[in-house]
Design a protein around this motif. Structure first.
Motif, PDB file in Angstrom:
ATOM      1  N   ALA A   1       0.854  -1.185   0.000  1.00 43.65           N
ATOM      2  CA  ALA A   1       0.000   0.000   0.000  1.00 43.65           C
ATOM      3  C   ALA A   1       0.893   1.239   0.000  1.00 43.65           C
ATOM      4  CB  ALA A   1      -0.892  -0.002   1.227  1.00 43.65           C
ATOM      5  N   THR A   2       0.893   1.981  -1.099  1.00 45.18           N
ATOM      6  CA  THR A   2       1.674   3.204  -1.159  1.00 45.18           C
ATOM      7  C   THR A   2       0.808   4.380  -0.747  1.00 45.18           C
ATOM      8  OG1 THR A   2       1.118   3.692  -3.452  1.00 45.18           O
ATOM      9  CG2 THR A   2       3.049   2.264  -3.064  1.00 45.18           C
ATOM     10  N   PHE A   3       1.452   5.473  -0.368  1.00 40.12           N
ATOM     11  CA  PHE A   3       0.688   6.625   0.071  1.00 40.12           C
ATOM     12  C   PHE A   3      -0.141   7.210  -1.069  1.00 40.12           C
ATOM     13  CE2 PHE A   3       0.158  11.149   1.115  1.00 40.12           C
ATOM     14  CZ  PHE A   3      -0.640  10.981   2.230  1.00 40.12           C
ATOM     15  N   PRO A  26       4.186  13.797  -3.475  1.00 42.11           N
ATOM     16  CA  PRO A  26       5.275  12.819  -3.448  1.00 42.11           C
ATOM     17  C   PRO A  26       4.805  11.456  -2.945  1.00 42.11           C
ATOM     18  CG  PRO A  26       5.383  14.181  -1.489  1.00 42.11           C
ATOM     19  CD  PRO A  26       4.254  14.723  -2.349  1.00 42.11           C
ATOM     20  N   GLU A  27       5.609  10.455  -3.204  1.00 47.20           N
ATOM     21  CA  GLU A  27       5.369   9.128  -2.637  1.00 47.20           C
ATOM     22  C   GLU A  27       6.027   9.129  -1.265  1.00 47.20           C
ATOM     23  OE1 GLU A  27       3.517   6.557  -1.837  1.00 47.20           O
ATOM     24  OE2 GLU A  27       3.368   6.340  -3.996  1.00 47.20           O
ATOM     25  N   ASP A  34       7.213  17.803   5.361  1.00 45.92           N
ATOM     26  CA  ASP A  34       8.203  18.676   4.732  1.00 45.92           C
ATOM     27  C   ASP A  34       7.740  19.151   3.364  1.00 45.92           C
ATOM     28  OD1 ASP A  34       9.733  18.317   6.997  1.00 45.92           O
ATOM     29  OD2 ASP A  34      11.174  16.964   6.038  1.00 45.92           O
ATOM     30  N   TYR A  35       7.126  18.254   2.595  1.00 46.29           N
ATOM     31  CA  TYR A  35       6.588  18.636   1.287  1.00 46.29           C
ATOM     32  C   TYR A  35       5.520  19.719   1.453  1.00 46.29           C
ATOM     33  CZ  TYR A  35       3.719  18.440  -2.902  1.00 46.29           C
ATOM     34  OH  TYR A  35       2.992  18.783  -4.010  1.00 46.29           O
ATOM     35  N   LEU A  36       4.642  19.551   2.404  1.00 51.38           N
ATOM     36  CA  LEU A  36       3.574  20.527   2.610  1.00 51.38           C
ATOM     37  C   LEU A  36       4.127  21.868   3.059  1.00 51.38           C
ATOM     38  CD1 LEU A  36       0.959  18.189   4.283  1.00 51.38           C
ATOM     39  CD2 LEU A  36       0.921  19.089   1.942  1.00 51.38           C
TER      40      LEU A  36
END
Length: 87
Positions: A15-17, A45-46, A55-57
């Motif tokens: 199960a990937t994000f 991102p994954e 961090d992405y947000l």
């Protein structure tokens, strides 16, 4: 905590994000708000950890409410991923 709809993964499939985001129907309002936002984000991102997603947000300069919603979605994702591991 409110139960959420389980993501329909095949047995043994990782199960990937991103897969969670595109298939999830969380019952929690905060998680659902993030999932709706994230489905429209082509750069999502994954993320392999909450820190990756947070961090992405932050780089995207989203507000506190969006980060709170993302954390709710991340917790729902982790709960579903842990359920898959036990199966």
């Amino acid at each position: 905590m409110v139960a959420s709809a389980r993501v329909p993964y095949a047995r043994g499939m990782a199960a990937t994000f991103r897969a969670y985001v595109h298939a999830a129907l969380p019952a929690d309002d905060h998680a659902r708000a993030f999932v709706d936002f994230a489905k429209a984000d082509p750069l999502l991102p994954e993320a392999r950890s909450w820190a990756d997603l947070r961090d992405y947000l932050k780089v995207r300069h989203v507000g506190r409410a969006a980060i709170k919603n993302a954390l709710s979605a991340w917790r729902d994702y982790e709960g579903q991923r842990n359920t898959l591991r036990r199966d």
